[in-house]
Write an enzyme that holds these catalytic residues in place. Structure first.
Site, short mmCIF file in Angstrom:
data_model
loop_
_atom_site.label_atom_id
_atom_site.label_comp_id
_atom_site.label_asym_id
_atom_site.label_seq_id
_atom_site.Cartn_x
_atom_site.Cartn_y
_atom_site.Cartn_z
N HIS A 1 0.81 -0.96 0.01
CA HIS A 1 0.05 0.01 -0.06
C HIS A 1 0.98 1.10 -0.04
O HIS A 1 2.00 1.15 0.46
CB HIS A 1 -0.90 -0.14 1.32
CG HIS A 1 -1.81 0.71 1.22
ND1 HIS A 1 -1.72 2.35 1.79
CD2 HIS A 1 -3.02 0.90 1.43
CE1 HIS A 1 -2.79 3.07 1.82
NE2 HIS A 1 -3.62 2.45 1.35
N ASP B 1 3.09 -4.23 7.88
CA ASP B 1 2.01 -3.44 7.81
C ASP B 1 0.85 -4.40 8.08
O ASP B 1 0.50 -5.17 7.19
CB ASP B 1 1.97 -2.75 6.27
CG ASP B 1 0.66 -2.10 5.90
OD1 ASP B 1 -0.27 -2.34 6.67
OD2 ASP B 1 0.32 -1.68 4.91
N GLN C 1 -4.30 -5.32 6.97
CA GLN C 1 -5.19 -6.28 6.44
C GLN C 1 -4.96 -7.77 7.06
O GLN C 1 -5.65 -8.60 6.57
CB GLN C 1 -5.18 -6.51 4.86
CG GLN C 1 -5.22 -5.20 4.08
CD GLN C 1 -6.74 -4.70 4.28
OE1 GLN C 1 -7.81 -5.28 4.56
NE2 GLN C 1 -7.09 -3.23 3.81
N LYS D 1 -10.31 -0.36 10.67
CA LYS D 1 -10.35 -1.78 10.03
C LYS D 1 -10.56 -2.92 10.79
O LYS D 1 -10.97 -3.99 10.29
CB LYS D 1 -9.22 -1.95 9.05
CG LYS D 1 -8.93 -0.78 8.06
CD LYS D 1 -7.81 -1.10 6.94
CE LYS D 1 -7.56 0.07 6.39
NZ LYS D 1 -8.05 0.24 5.00
#
Ligand code: PMP
Length: 433
Positions: free
Chosen positions: A149, A226, A229, A252
């Protein structure tokens, strides 16, 4: 007639299959209807159709428990934290620090290693500006992947350009699991940082976090995961992963916007200079210079996102109650079903089919641009994402301009993908395909 009978058989099969799957989940105590009912936003209509929310990777909807926590914290014990010597401030401080403890328990670390930021982007910038500016030297190298990302590319570029550092990107094969040997082959004596996603926000590929962190450790580099997700689909244990940094965004993980987490190993954090200066992060301030508080306070200058942190703590309570691994298993089944279903539609190409894949399904259609697809199915009440998903290097590498992305959460159902498939048939009809 034969065609009609075949279609009828397919419809019966899909319906029965679906019914069986939902029943099976209920039998195993994962009652998706009960879970979904806890999300007020998911009960609304869009364009007179029931909302089908397939944009959870961009931001998860919020359960009532989190909405209540926000309302209650602002209504009954809201005050600034740390500095006040009155009841309200004590209560707010206890809730705020309590949230830090919940997060520390959730990812298995000390609460001194949990820094509240405004989001994952801010967390990565913090590492880049604090650790990076202090430790990087000209000629050093940062390894990332092409599946990053932008939040895990641009902060490194800003620092790299200032310090004369090179960025090297590992390739990824969309339909295969990521092989950590690719990272190993890029390591040199100049490697100082290995930054990578836990799960790709476009392909859904799950990265072998532990293996890559070991490669970083063995070459004396720091590992930066990261986790945006990743943390939403399964248990994360930072001690077990042995990562140096792990970050994610609260919105999220069923929490509010404006809050993120940076986990950092305590022996690394203690040597890092502050990124932002101001109140709450100091020890003693004089006109010419100051000394600083220990982490995590050193990295939390100014009034923090108090209610957001508290509400994230409640979101984590909710996730723990449902079971993060149960959520992950449910989502994986939905994603497998959706991938197979979309891939079976003529003219639809699913991009990313690694066996580990979870959370998202990116696809293109021969007949329509992703923006047209998203706009048309929005009228059917279906919310998806379309574009480059803040992953332009990945798009470039595979000669794509954009994809349409459907993504799931704890509340997603098989029937969401049946409705998406019907929506795509409509897109084909509109474009005469
Ligand atoms: N990394 C990944 C993999 C993401 O999916 C996102 C959000 N789309 C981010 C980083 C950035 O998160 P935020 O915008 O909440 O800081």
């Amino acid at each position: 007639m034969i065609l009609f009978l075949l279609k009828l058989r397919l419809a019966c099969f899909l319906y029965w299959n679906n019914y069986k799957k939902e029943e099976f989940d209920i039998m195993k105590n994962y009652n998706v209807d009960k879970i979904k009912a806890q999300f007020p936003a998911l009960n609304r209509m869009v364009w007179d159709k029931p909302l089908v929310y397939l944009d959870s990777a961009a931001s998860m909807q919020k359960p009532q428990k989190v909405l209540d926590a926000i309302q209650s914290s602002y209504s009954f014990n809201y005050s600034n934290v740390h500095r006040g010597l009155h009841k309200l401030s004590e209560e707010a401080t206890s809730d705020y620090e309590g949230a830090r403890k919940k997060i520390a328990n959730f990812i298995n670390c000390s609460d001194k290693e949990v820094i509240f930021t405004s989001g994952a982007t801010a967390a990565i910038n913090l590492i880049a500006y604090s650790w990076g500016l202090k430790n990087l030297l000209p000629g050093d190298e940062i390894i990332i992947t092409i599946a990053e990302h932008h939040a895990n590319i641009v902060p490194w570029q800003i620092i790299a350009q200032q310090k004369g550092v090179k960025i090297i990107a590992a390739n990824i094969i969309p339909d295969e699991d990521f092989n950590s040997e690719i990272i190993k082959s890029l390591v040199t004596e100049n490697t100082k940082i290995i930054a990578f996603p836990h799960v790709s926000n476009v392909l859904g590929t799950v990265f072998p976090v532990k293996e890559i962190c070991k490669i970083a450790k063995d070459c004396g580099a720091i590992s930066v995961v990261d986790g945006c997700q990743g943390i939403i689909h399964g248990k994360v244990d930072v001690e077990e992963l042995d990562c140096d940094f792990y970050c994610f965004s609260g919105h999220k993980l069923y929490g509010p916007t404006g809050i993120g987490i940076l986990y950092g190993k305590s022996d690394i954090l203690i040597d890092m200079p502050p990124f932002l200066g101001g109140g709450d992060m100091i020890d003693i301030v004089k006109i010419q210079n100051s000394t600083f508080a220990d982490p995590p306070a050193r990295f939390e200058a100014g009034t923090p996102p108090i209610i957001q942190a508290i509400a994230l703590g409640h979101a984590i309570d909710w996730v723990v109650e449902v079971g993060i691994d149960e959520i992950g298993k449910h989502e994986k089944k939905i994603i497998s079903y959706g991938t197979e279903l979309l891939d079976s539609i003529d003219g639809v190409k699913v991009f990313g089919k690694a066996p580990s894949k979870t959370g998202v399904i990116s696809f293109t259609m021969d007949c329509a641009h992703s923006h047209d697809i998203a706009t048309i199915i929005d009228r059917e009440g279906i919310a998806v994402r379309a574009g480059h998903h803040c992953a332009q290097p990945l798009m470039d590498a595979f000669d794509l301009v954009s994809t349409t992305r459907a993504s799931v959460g704890a509340y997603s159902k098989y029937e969401d993908f049946d409705k998406l498939a019907a929506g795509l048939t409509k897109v084909k009809k509109i474009f005469g395909a």
